[in-house]
Design a protein around this motif. Structure first.
Motif, PDB file in Angstrom:
ATOM      1  N   ARG A 225      -6.065  -0.769  -2.381  1.00 13.36           N
ATOM      2  CA  ARG A 225      -6.508   0.253  -1.434  1.00 13.36           C
ATOM      3  C   ARG A 225      -7.550  -0.277  -0.462  1.00 13.36           C
ATOM      4  O   ARG A 225      -7.904   0.392   0.489  1.00 13.36           O
ATOM      5  CB  ARG A 225      -7.073   1.446  -2.179  1.00 13.36           C
ATOM      6  CG  ARG A 225      -6.022   2.158  -3.025  1.00 13.36           C
ATOM      7  CD  ARG A 225      -6.571   3.419  -3.637  1.00 13.36           C
ATOM      8  NE  ARG A 225      -5.564   4.088  -4.432  1.00 13.36           N
ATOM      9  CZ  ARG A 225      -4.676   4.936  -3.940  1.00 13.36           C
ATOM     10  NH1 ARG A 225      -4.674   5.206  -2.667  1.00 13.36           N
ATOM     11  NH2 ARG A 225      -3.780   5.502  -4.728  1.00 13.36           N
TER      12      ARG A 225
ATOM     13  N   ASP B  53       0.611   1.693  14.902  1.00  8.76           N
ATOM     14  CA  ASP B  53       0.496   3.026  14.296  1.00  8.76           C
ATOM     15  C   ASP B  53       1.589   3.971  14.798  1.00  8.76           C
ATOM     16  O   ASP B  53       2.007   4.885  14.069  1.00  8.76           O
ATOM     17  CB  ASP B  53      -0.880   3.627  14.595  1.00  8.76           C
ATOM     18  CG  ASP B  53      -2.003   2.891  13.864  1.00  8.76           C
ATOM     19  OD1 ASP B  53      -1.692   2.175  12.891  1.00  8.76           O
ATOM     20  OD2 ASP B  53      -3.174   3.019  14.277  1.00  8.76           O
TER      21      ASP B  53
ATOM     22  N   HIS C  99       0.859  -1.182   0.000  1.00  8.05           N
ATOM     23  CA  HIS C  99       0.000   0.000   0.000  1.00  8.05           C
ATOM     24  C   HIS C  99       0.895   1.232   0.000  1.00  8.05           C
ATOM     25  O   HIS C  99       2.122   1.127   0.104  1.00  8.05           O
ATOM     26  CB  HIS C  99      -0.959   0.006   1.203  1.00  8.05           C
ATOM     27  CG  HIS C  99      -0.269  -0.175   2.526  1.00  8.05           C
ATOM     28  ND1 HIS C  99       0.147   0.876   3.288  1.00  8.05           N
ATOM     29  CD2 HIS C  99       0.074  -1.308   3.201  1.00  8.05           C
ATOM     30  CE1 HIS C  99       0.719   0.408   4.390  1.00  8.05           C
ATOM     31  NE2 HIS C  99       0.692  -0.893   4.359  1.00  8.05           N
ATOM     32  N   LYS C 100       0.291   2.396  -0.105  1.00 10.66           N
ATOM     33  CA  LYS C 100       1.052   3.644  -0.112  1.00 10.66           C
ATOM     34  C   LYS C 100       0.982   4.312   1.246  1.00 10.66           C
ATOM     35  O   LYS C 100      -0.051   4.299   1.909  1.00 10.66           O
ATOM     36  CB  LYS C 100       0.504   4.596  -1.182  1.00 10.66           C
ATOM     37  CG  LYS C 100       0.942   4.272  -2.593  1.00 10.66           C
ATOM     38  CD  LYS C 100       0.486   5.362  -3.553  1.00 10.66           C
ATOM     39  CE  LYS C 100       0.967   5.072  -4.968  1.00 10.66           C
ATOM     40  NZ  LYS C 100       0.572   6.144  -5.908  1.00 10.66           N
ATOM     41  N   SER C 101       2.107   4.901   1.623  1.00  8.96           N
ATOM     42  CA  SER C 101       2.115   5.687   2.853  1.00  8.96           C
ATOM     43  C   SER C 101       1.464   7.045   2.588  1.00  8.96           C
ATOM     44  O   SER C 101       1.097   7.370   1.459  1.00  8.96           O
ATOM     45  CB  SER C 101       3.554   5.890   3.338  1.00  8.96           C
ATOM     46  OG  SER C 101       4.268   6.719   2.427  1.00  8.96           O
ATOM     47  N   LYS C 102       1.340   7.856   3.632  1.00  9.09           N
ATOM     48  CA  LYS C 102       0.745   9.183   3.479  1.00  9.09           C
ATOM     49  C   LYS C 102       1.587  10.068   2.558  1.00  9.09           C
ATOM     50  O   LYS C 102       1.082  11.026   1.983  1.00  9.09           O
ATOM     51  CB  LYS C 102       0.587   9.840   4.845  1.00  9.09           C
ATOM     52  CG  LYS C 102      -0.412   9.127   5.749  1.00  9.09           C
ATOM     53  CD  LYS C 102      -0.534   9.814   7.090  1.00  9.09           C
ATOM     54  CE  LYS C 102      -1.539   9.085   7.974  1.00  9.09           C
ATOM     55  NZ  LYS C 102      -1.661   9.717   9.317  1.00  9.09           N
ATOM     56  N   ARG C 103       2.863   9.738   2.430  1.00  7.54           N
ATOM     57  CA  ARG C 103       3.750  10.488   1.552  1.00  7.54           C
ATOM     58  C   ARG C 103       3.798   9.916   0.145  1.00  7.54           C
ATOM     59  O   ARG C 103       4.570  10.384  -0.689  1.00  7.54           O
ATOM     60  CB  ARG C 103       5.154  10.538   2.142  1.00  7.54           C
ATOM     61  CG  ARG C 103       5.221  11.236   3.504  1.00  7.54           C
ATOM     62  CD  ARG C 103       6.640  11.251   4.019  1.00  7.54           C
ATOM     63  NE  ARG C 103       6.741  11.934   5.304  1.00  7.54           N
ATOM     64  CZ  ARG C 103       7.875  12.085   5.986  1.00  7.54           C
ATOM     65  NH1 ARG C 103       9.012  11.603   5.485  1.00  7.54           N
ATOM     66  NH2 ARG C 103       7.884  12.704   7.150  1.00  7.54           N
TER      67      ARG C 103
END
Length: 398
Positions: free
Chosen positions: A394, A295, A171-175
């Motif tokens: 996602r 987290d 998945h993608k990080s927030k960045r």
């Protein structure tokens, strides 16, 4: 003795008319289907075959039957209406396809609420009213002891089994950077022999052919009742083989605590309700604390400057034979430093007959892994890495 033997055999047969058995197995198949679909989306290959979850659910059947030595030995008696109530909550929770809801703490906790409230309801529907009357005969201490025992078994299953054959995902990080993680999804079926009292609102009212046992002044029947147990955890900052056994031990001790509180209800009836409350909030707290810890920590499976972190190992591949583990870091391939996946493949092609890897294990110690490569072996050694250019899923089944 002959009547007991025949009744036990018939009790086994009753397992196959209980809907919880089929609903839980169906959930296991669905979990496997979505897992394989996600793995093919992320890595263009499935890690484990699609019926892995189904197979594990079926294997736990024998564990449940073995536990029946305990339930028969102490004479666990549950009214027919309470068995129906537990089955209804189990089926209701399986509809969400969320294994974490299938914890014995949640199923029995809500059943406690039903046992307390439903007998006070009056209805003109004779079948429902008979079930409510049957539920009214539930001994809360027995229900609480059974809940504690199943939470103990749930903890043991998570402790000893859940950390194996976990599923990697991307998945993608927030960045917007690629990040890997591992998903643990399991369902188990634990069938237990229980004594069911025969009353005017019980089984024989609707089924005249239902056989019974006469035990002293009580008329009982035996039913092999399936109980569903589920587990889910999403790990981003820790290794499954480290975190999951710890969580399993915590579940085990929570179950012991619930069982001890339940045992005290034999002297003080209110303890059974306290045990149910402790089970629900204790199980929820363990899930919440693990998620918060994940987290707060830095992701473990990310691109690094010091090598490639192993996100997954395909079964029966050269990587598995070399004993490469999830979370280890490969710094050199055939004595060539590697930092990206393309560099890894290029270095691997330098010697198509032999492979030597410099590996930093999860303890930070350097070791060497080497193996001859044969025709037909996986061309990428069977390793999965985080890399740019992949698609990311996602959504996930949880």
């Amino acid at each position: 003795m002959e009547s007991w033997v025949f009744e036990l055999l018939k009790g086994v047969g009753r397992l196959f008319i209980h809907p919880v058995l089929y609903v839980t197995l169906a959930v296991a198949v669905v979990l496997g289907y979505f897992r394989v679909k996600r793995e093919r989306y992320d890595f263009l290959i499935r890690i484990e075959y699609g019926l892995t979850e189904f197979q594990k659910a079926c294997k736990s059947l024998l564990i449940g039957i073995a536990l029946s030595v305990f339930t028969i030995g102490i004479g666990v008696i549950l009214p027919f209406g309470t068995i129906v109530l537990l089955g209804l909550f189990t089926i209701l929770f399986t509809l969400f396809i969320k294994p974490r809801l299938l914890s014995s703490a949640y199923i029995f906790g809500f059943a406690f609420l039903g046992v307390i409230l439903l007998p006070n309801i009056e209805t003109s529907i004779s079948l429902l009213q008979s079930l409510f009357v049957s539920i009214a005969g539930t001994d809360l201490s027995t229900l609480a002891l059974l809940m504690g025992m199943l939470i103990v078994v749930e903890g043991l299953l998570v402790w000893k089994q859940a950390s194996f054959q976990t599923s990697p995902m991307l998945h993608k990080s927030k960045r917007g950077l690629p990040v890997g993680s591992h998903v643990v999804q399991r369902v188990w079926i634990l069938p237990l022999f229980l004594f069911v009292p025969v009353t005017s609102g019980g089984i024989t009212t609707y089924f005249d052919w239902w056989p019974v046992l006469q035990v002293g002044e009580h008329t009982l029947t035996i039913w092999l009742v399936p109980f569903a147990v589920g587990f889910y955890q999403h790990l981003r900052a820790s290794l499954p083989k480290v975190t999951i056994p710890i969580l399993g031990k915590q579940l085990f001790f929570l179950g012991l605590l619930v069982f001890l509180i339940s045992a005290s209800s034999l002297l003080w009836a209110t303890s059974a309700i306290i045990a149910a409350i402790v089970a629900i909030f204790g199980r929820g707290w363990l899930q919440y604390r693990t998620r918060i810890q994940e987290d707060r920590q830095r992701p473990l499976f990310v691109q690094r400057d010091d090598g490639l972190v192993i996100l997954g190992v395909i079964p029966d591949s050269p990587a598995e034979k070399m004993n490469l583990q999830i979370g280890e870091i490969i710094t050199k391939v055939n004595n060539i430093p590697v930092k990206t996946v393309p560099q890894f493949y290029e270095a691997l092609q330098k010697n198509r007959a032999f492979c030597k890897l410099h590996v930093v294990d999860i303890n930070g110690e350097i070791r060497f892994a080497q193996s001859a490569l044969y025709e037909g072996d996986h061309h990428e050694l069977g390793l999965l890495f985080i890399q740019e250019g992949r698609k990311w899923k996602r959504a996930e089944v949880s």
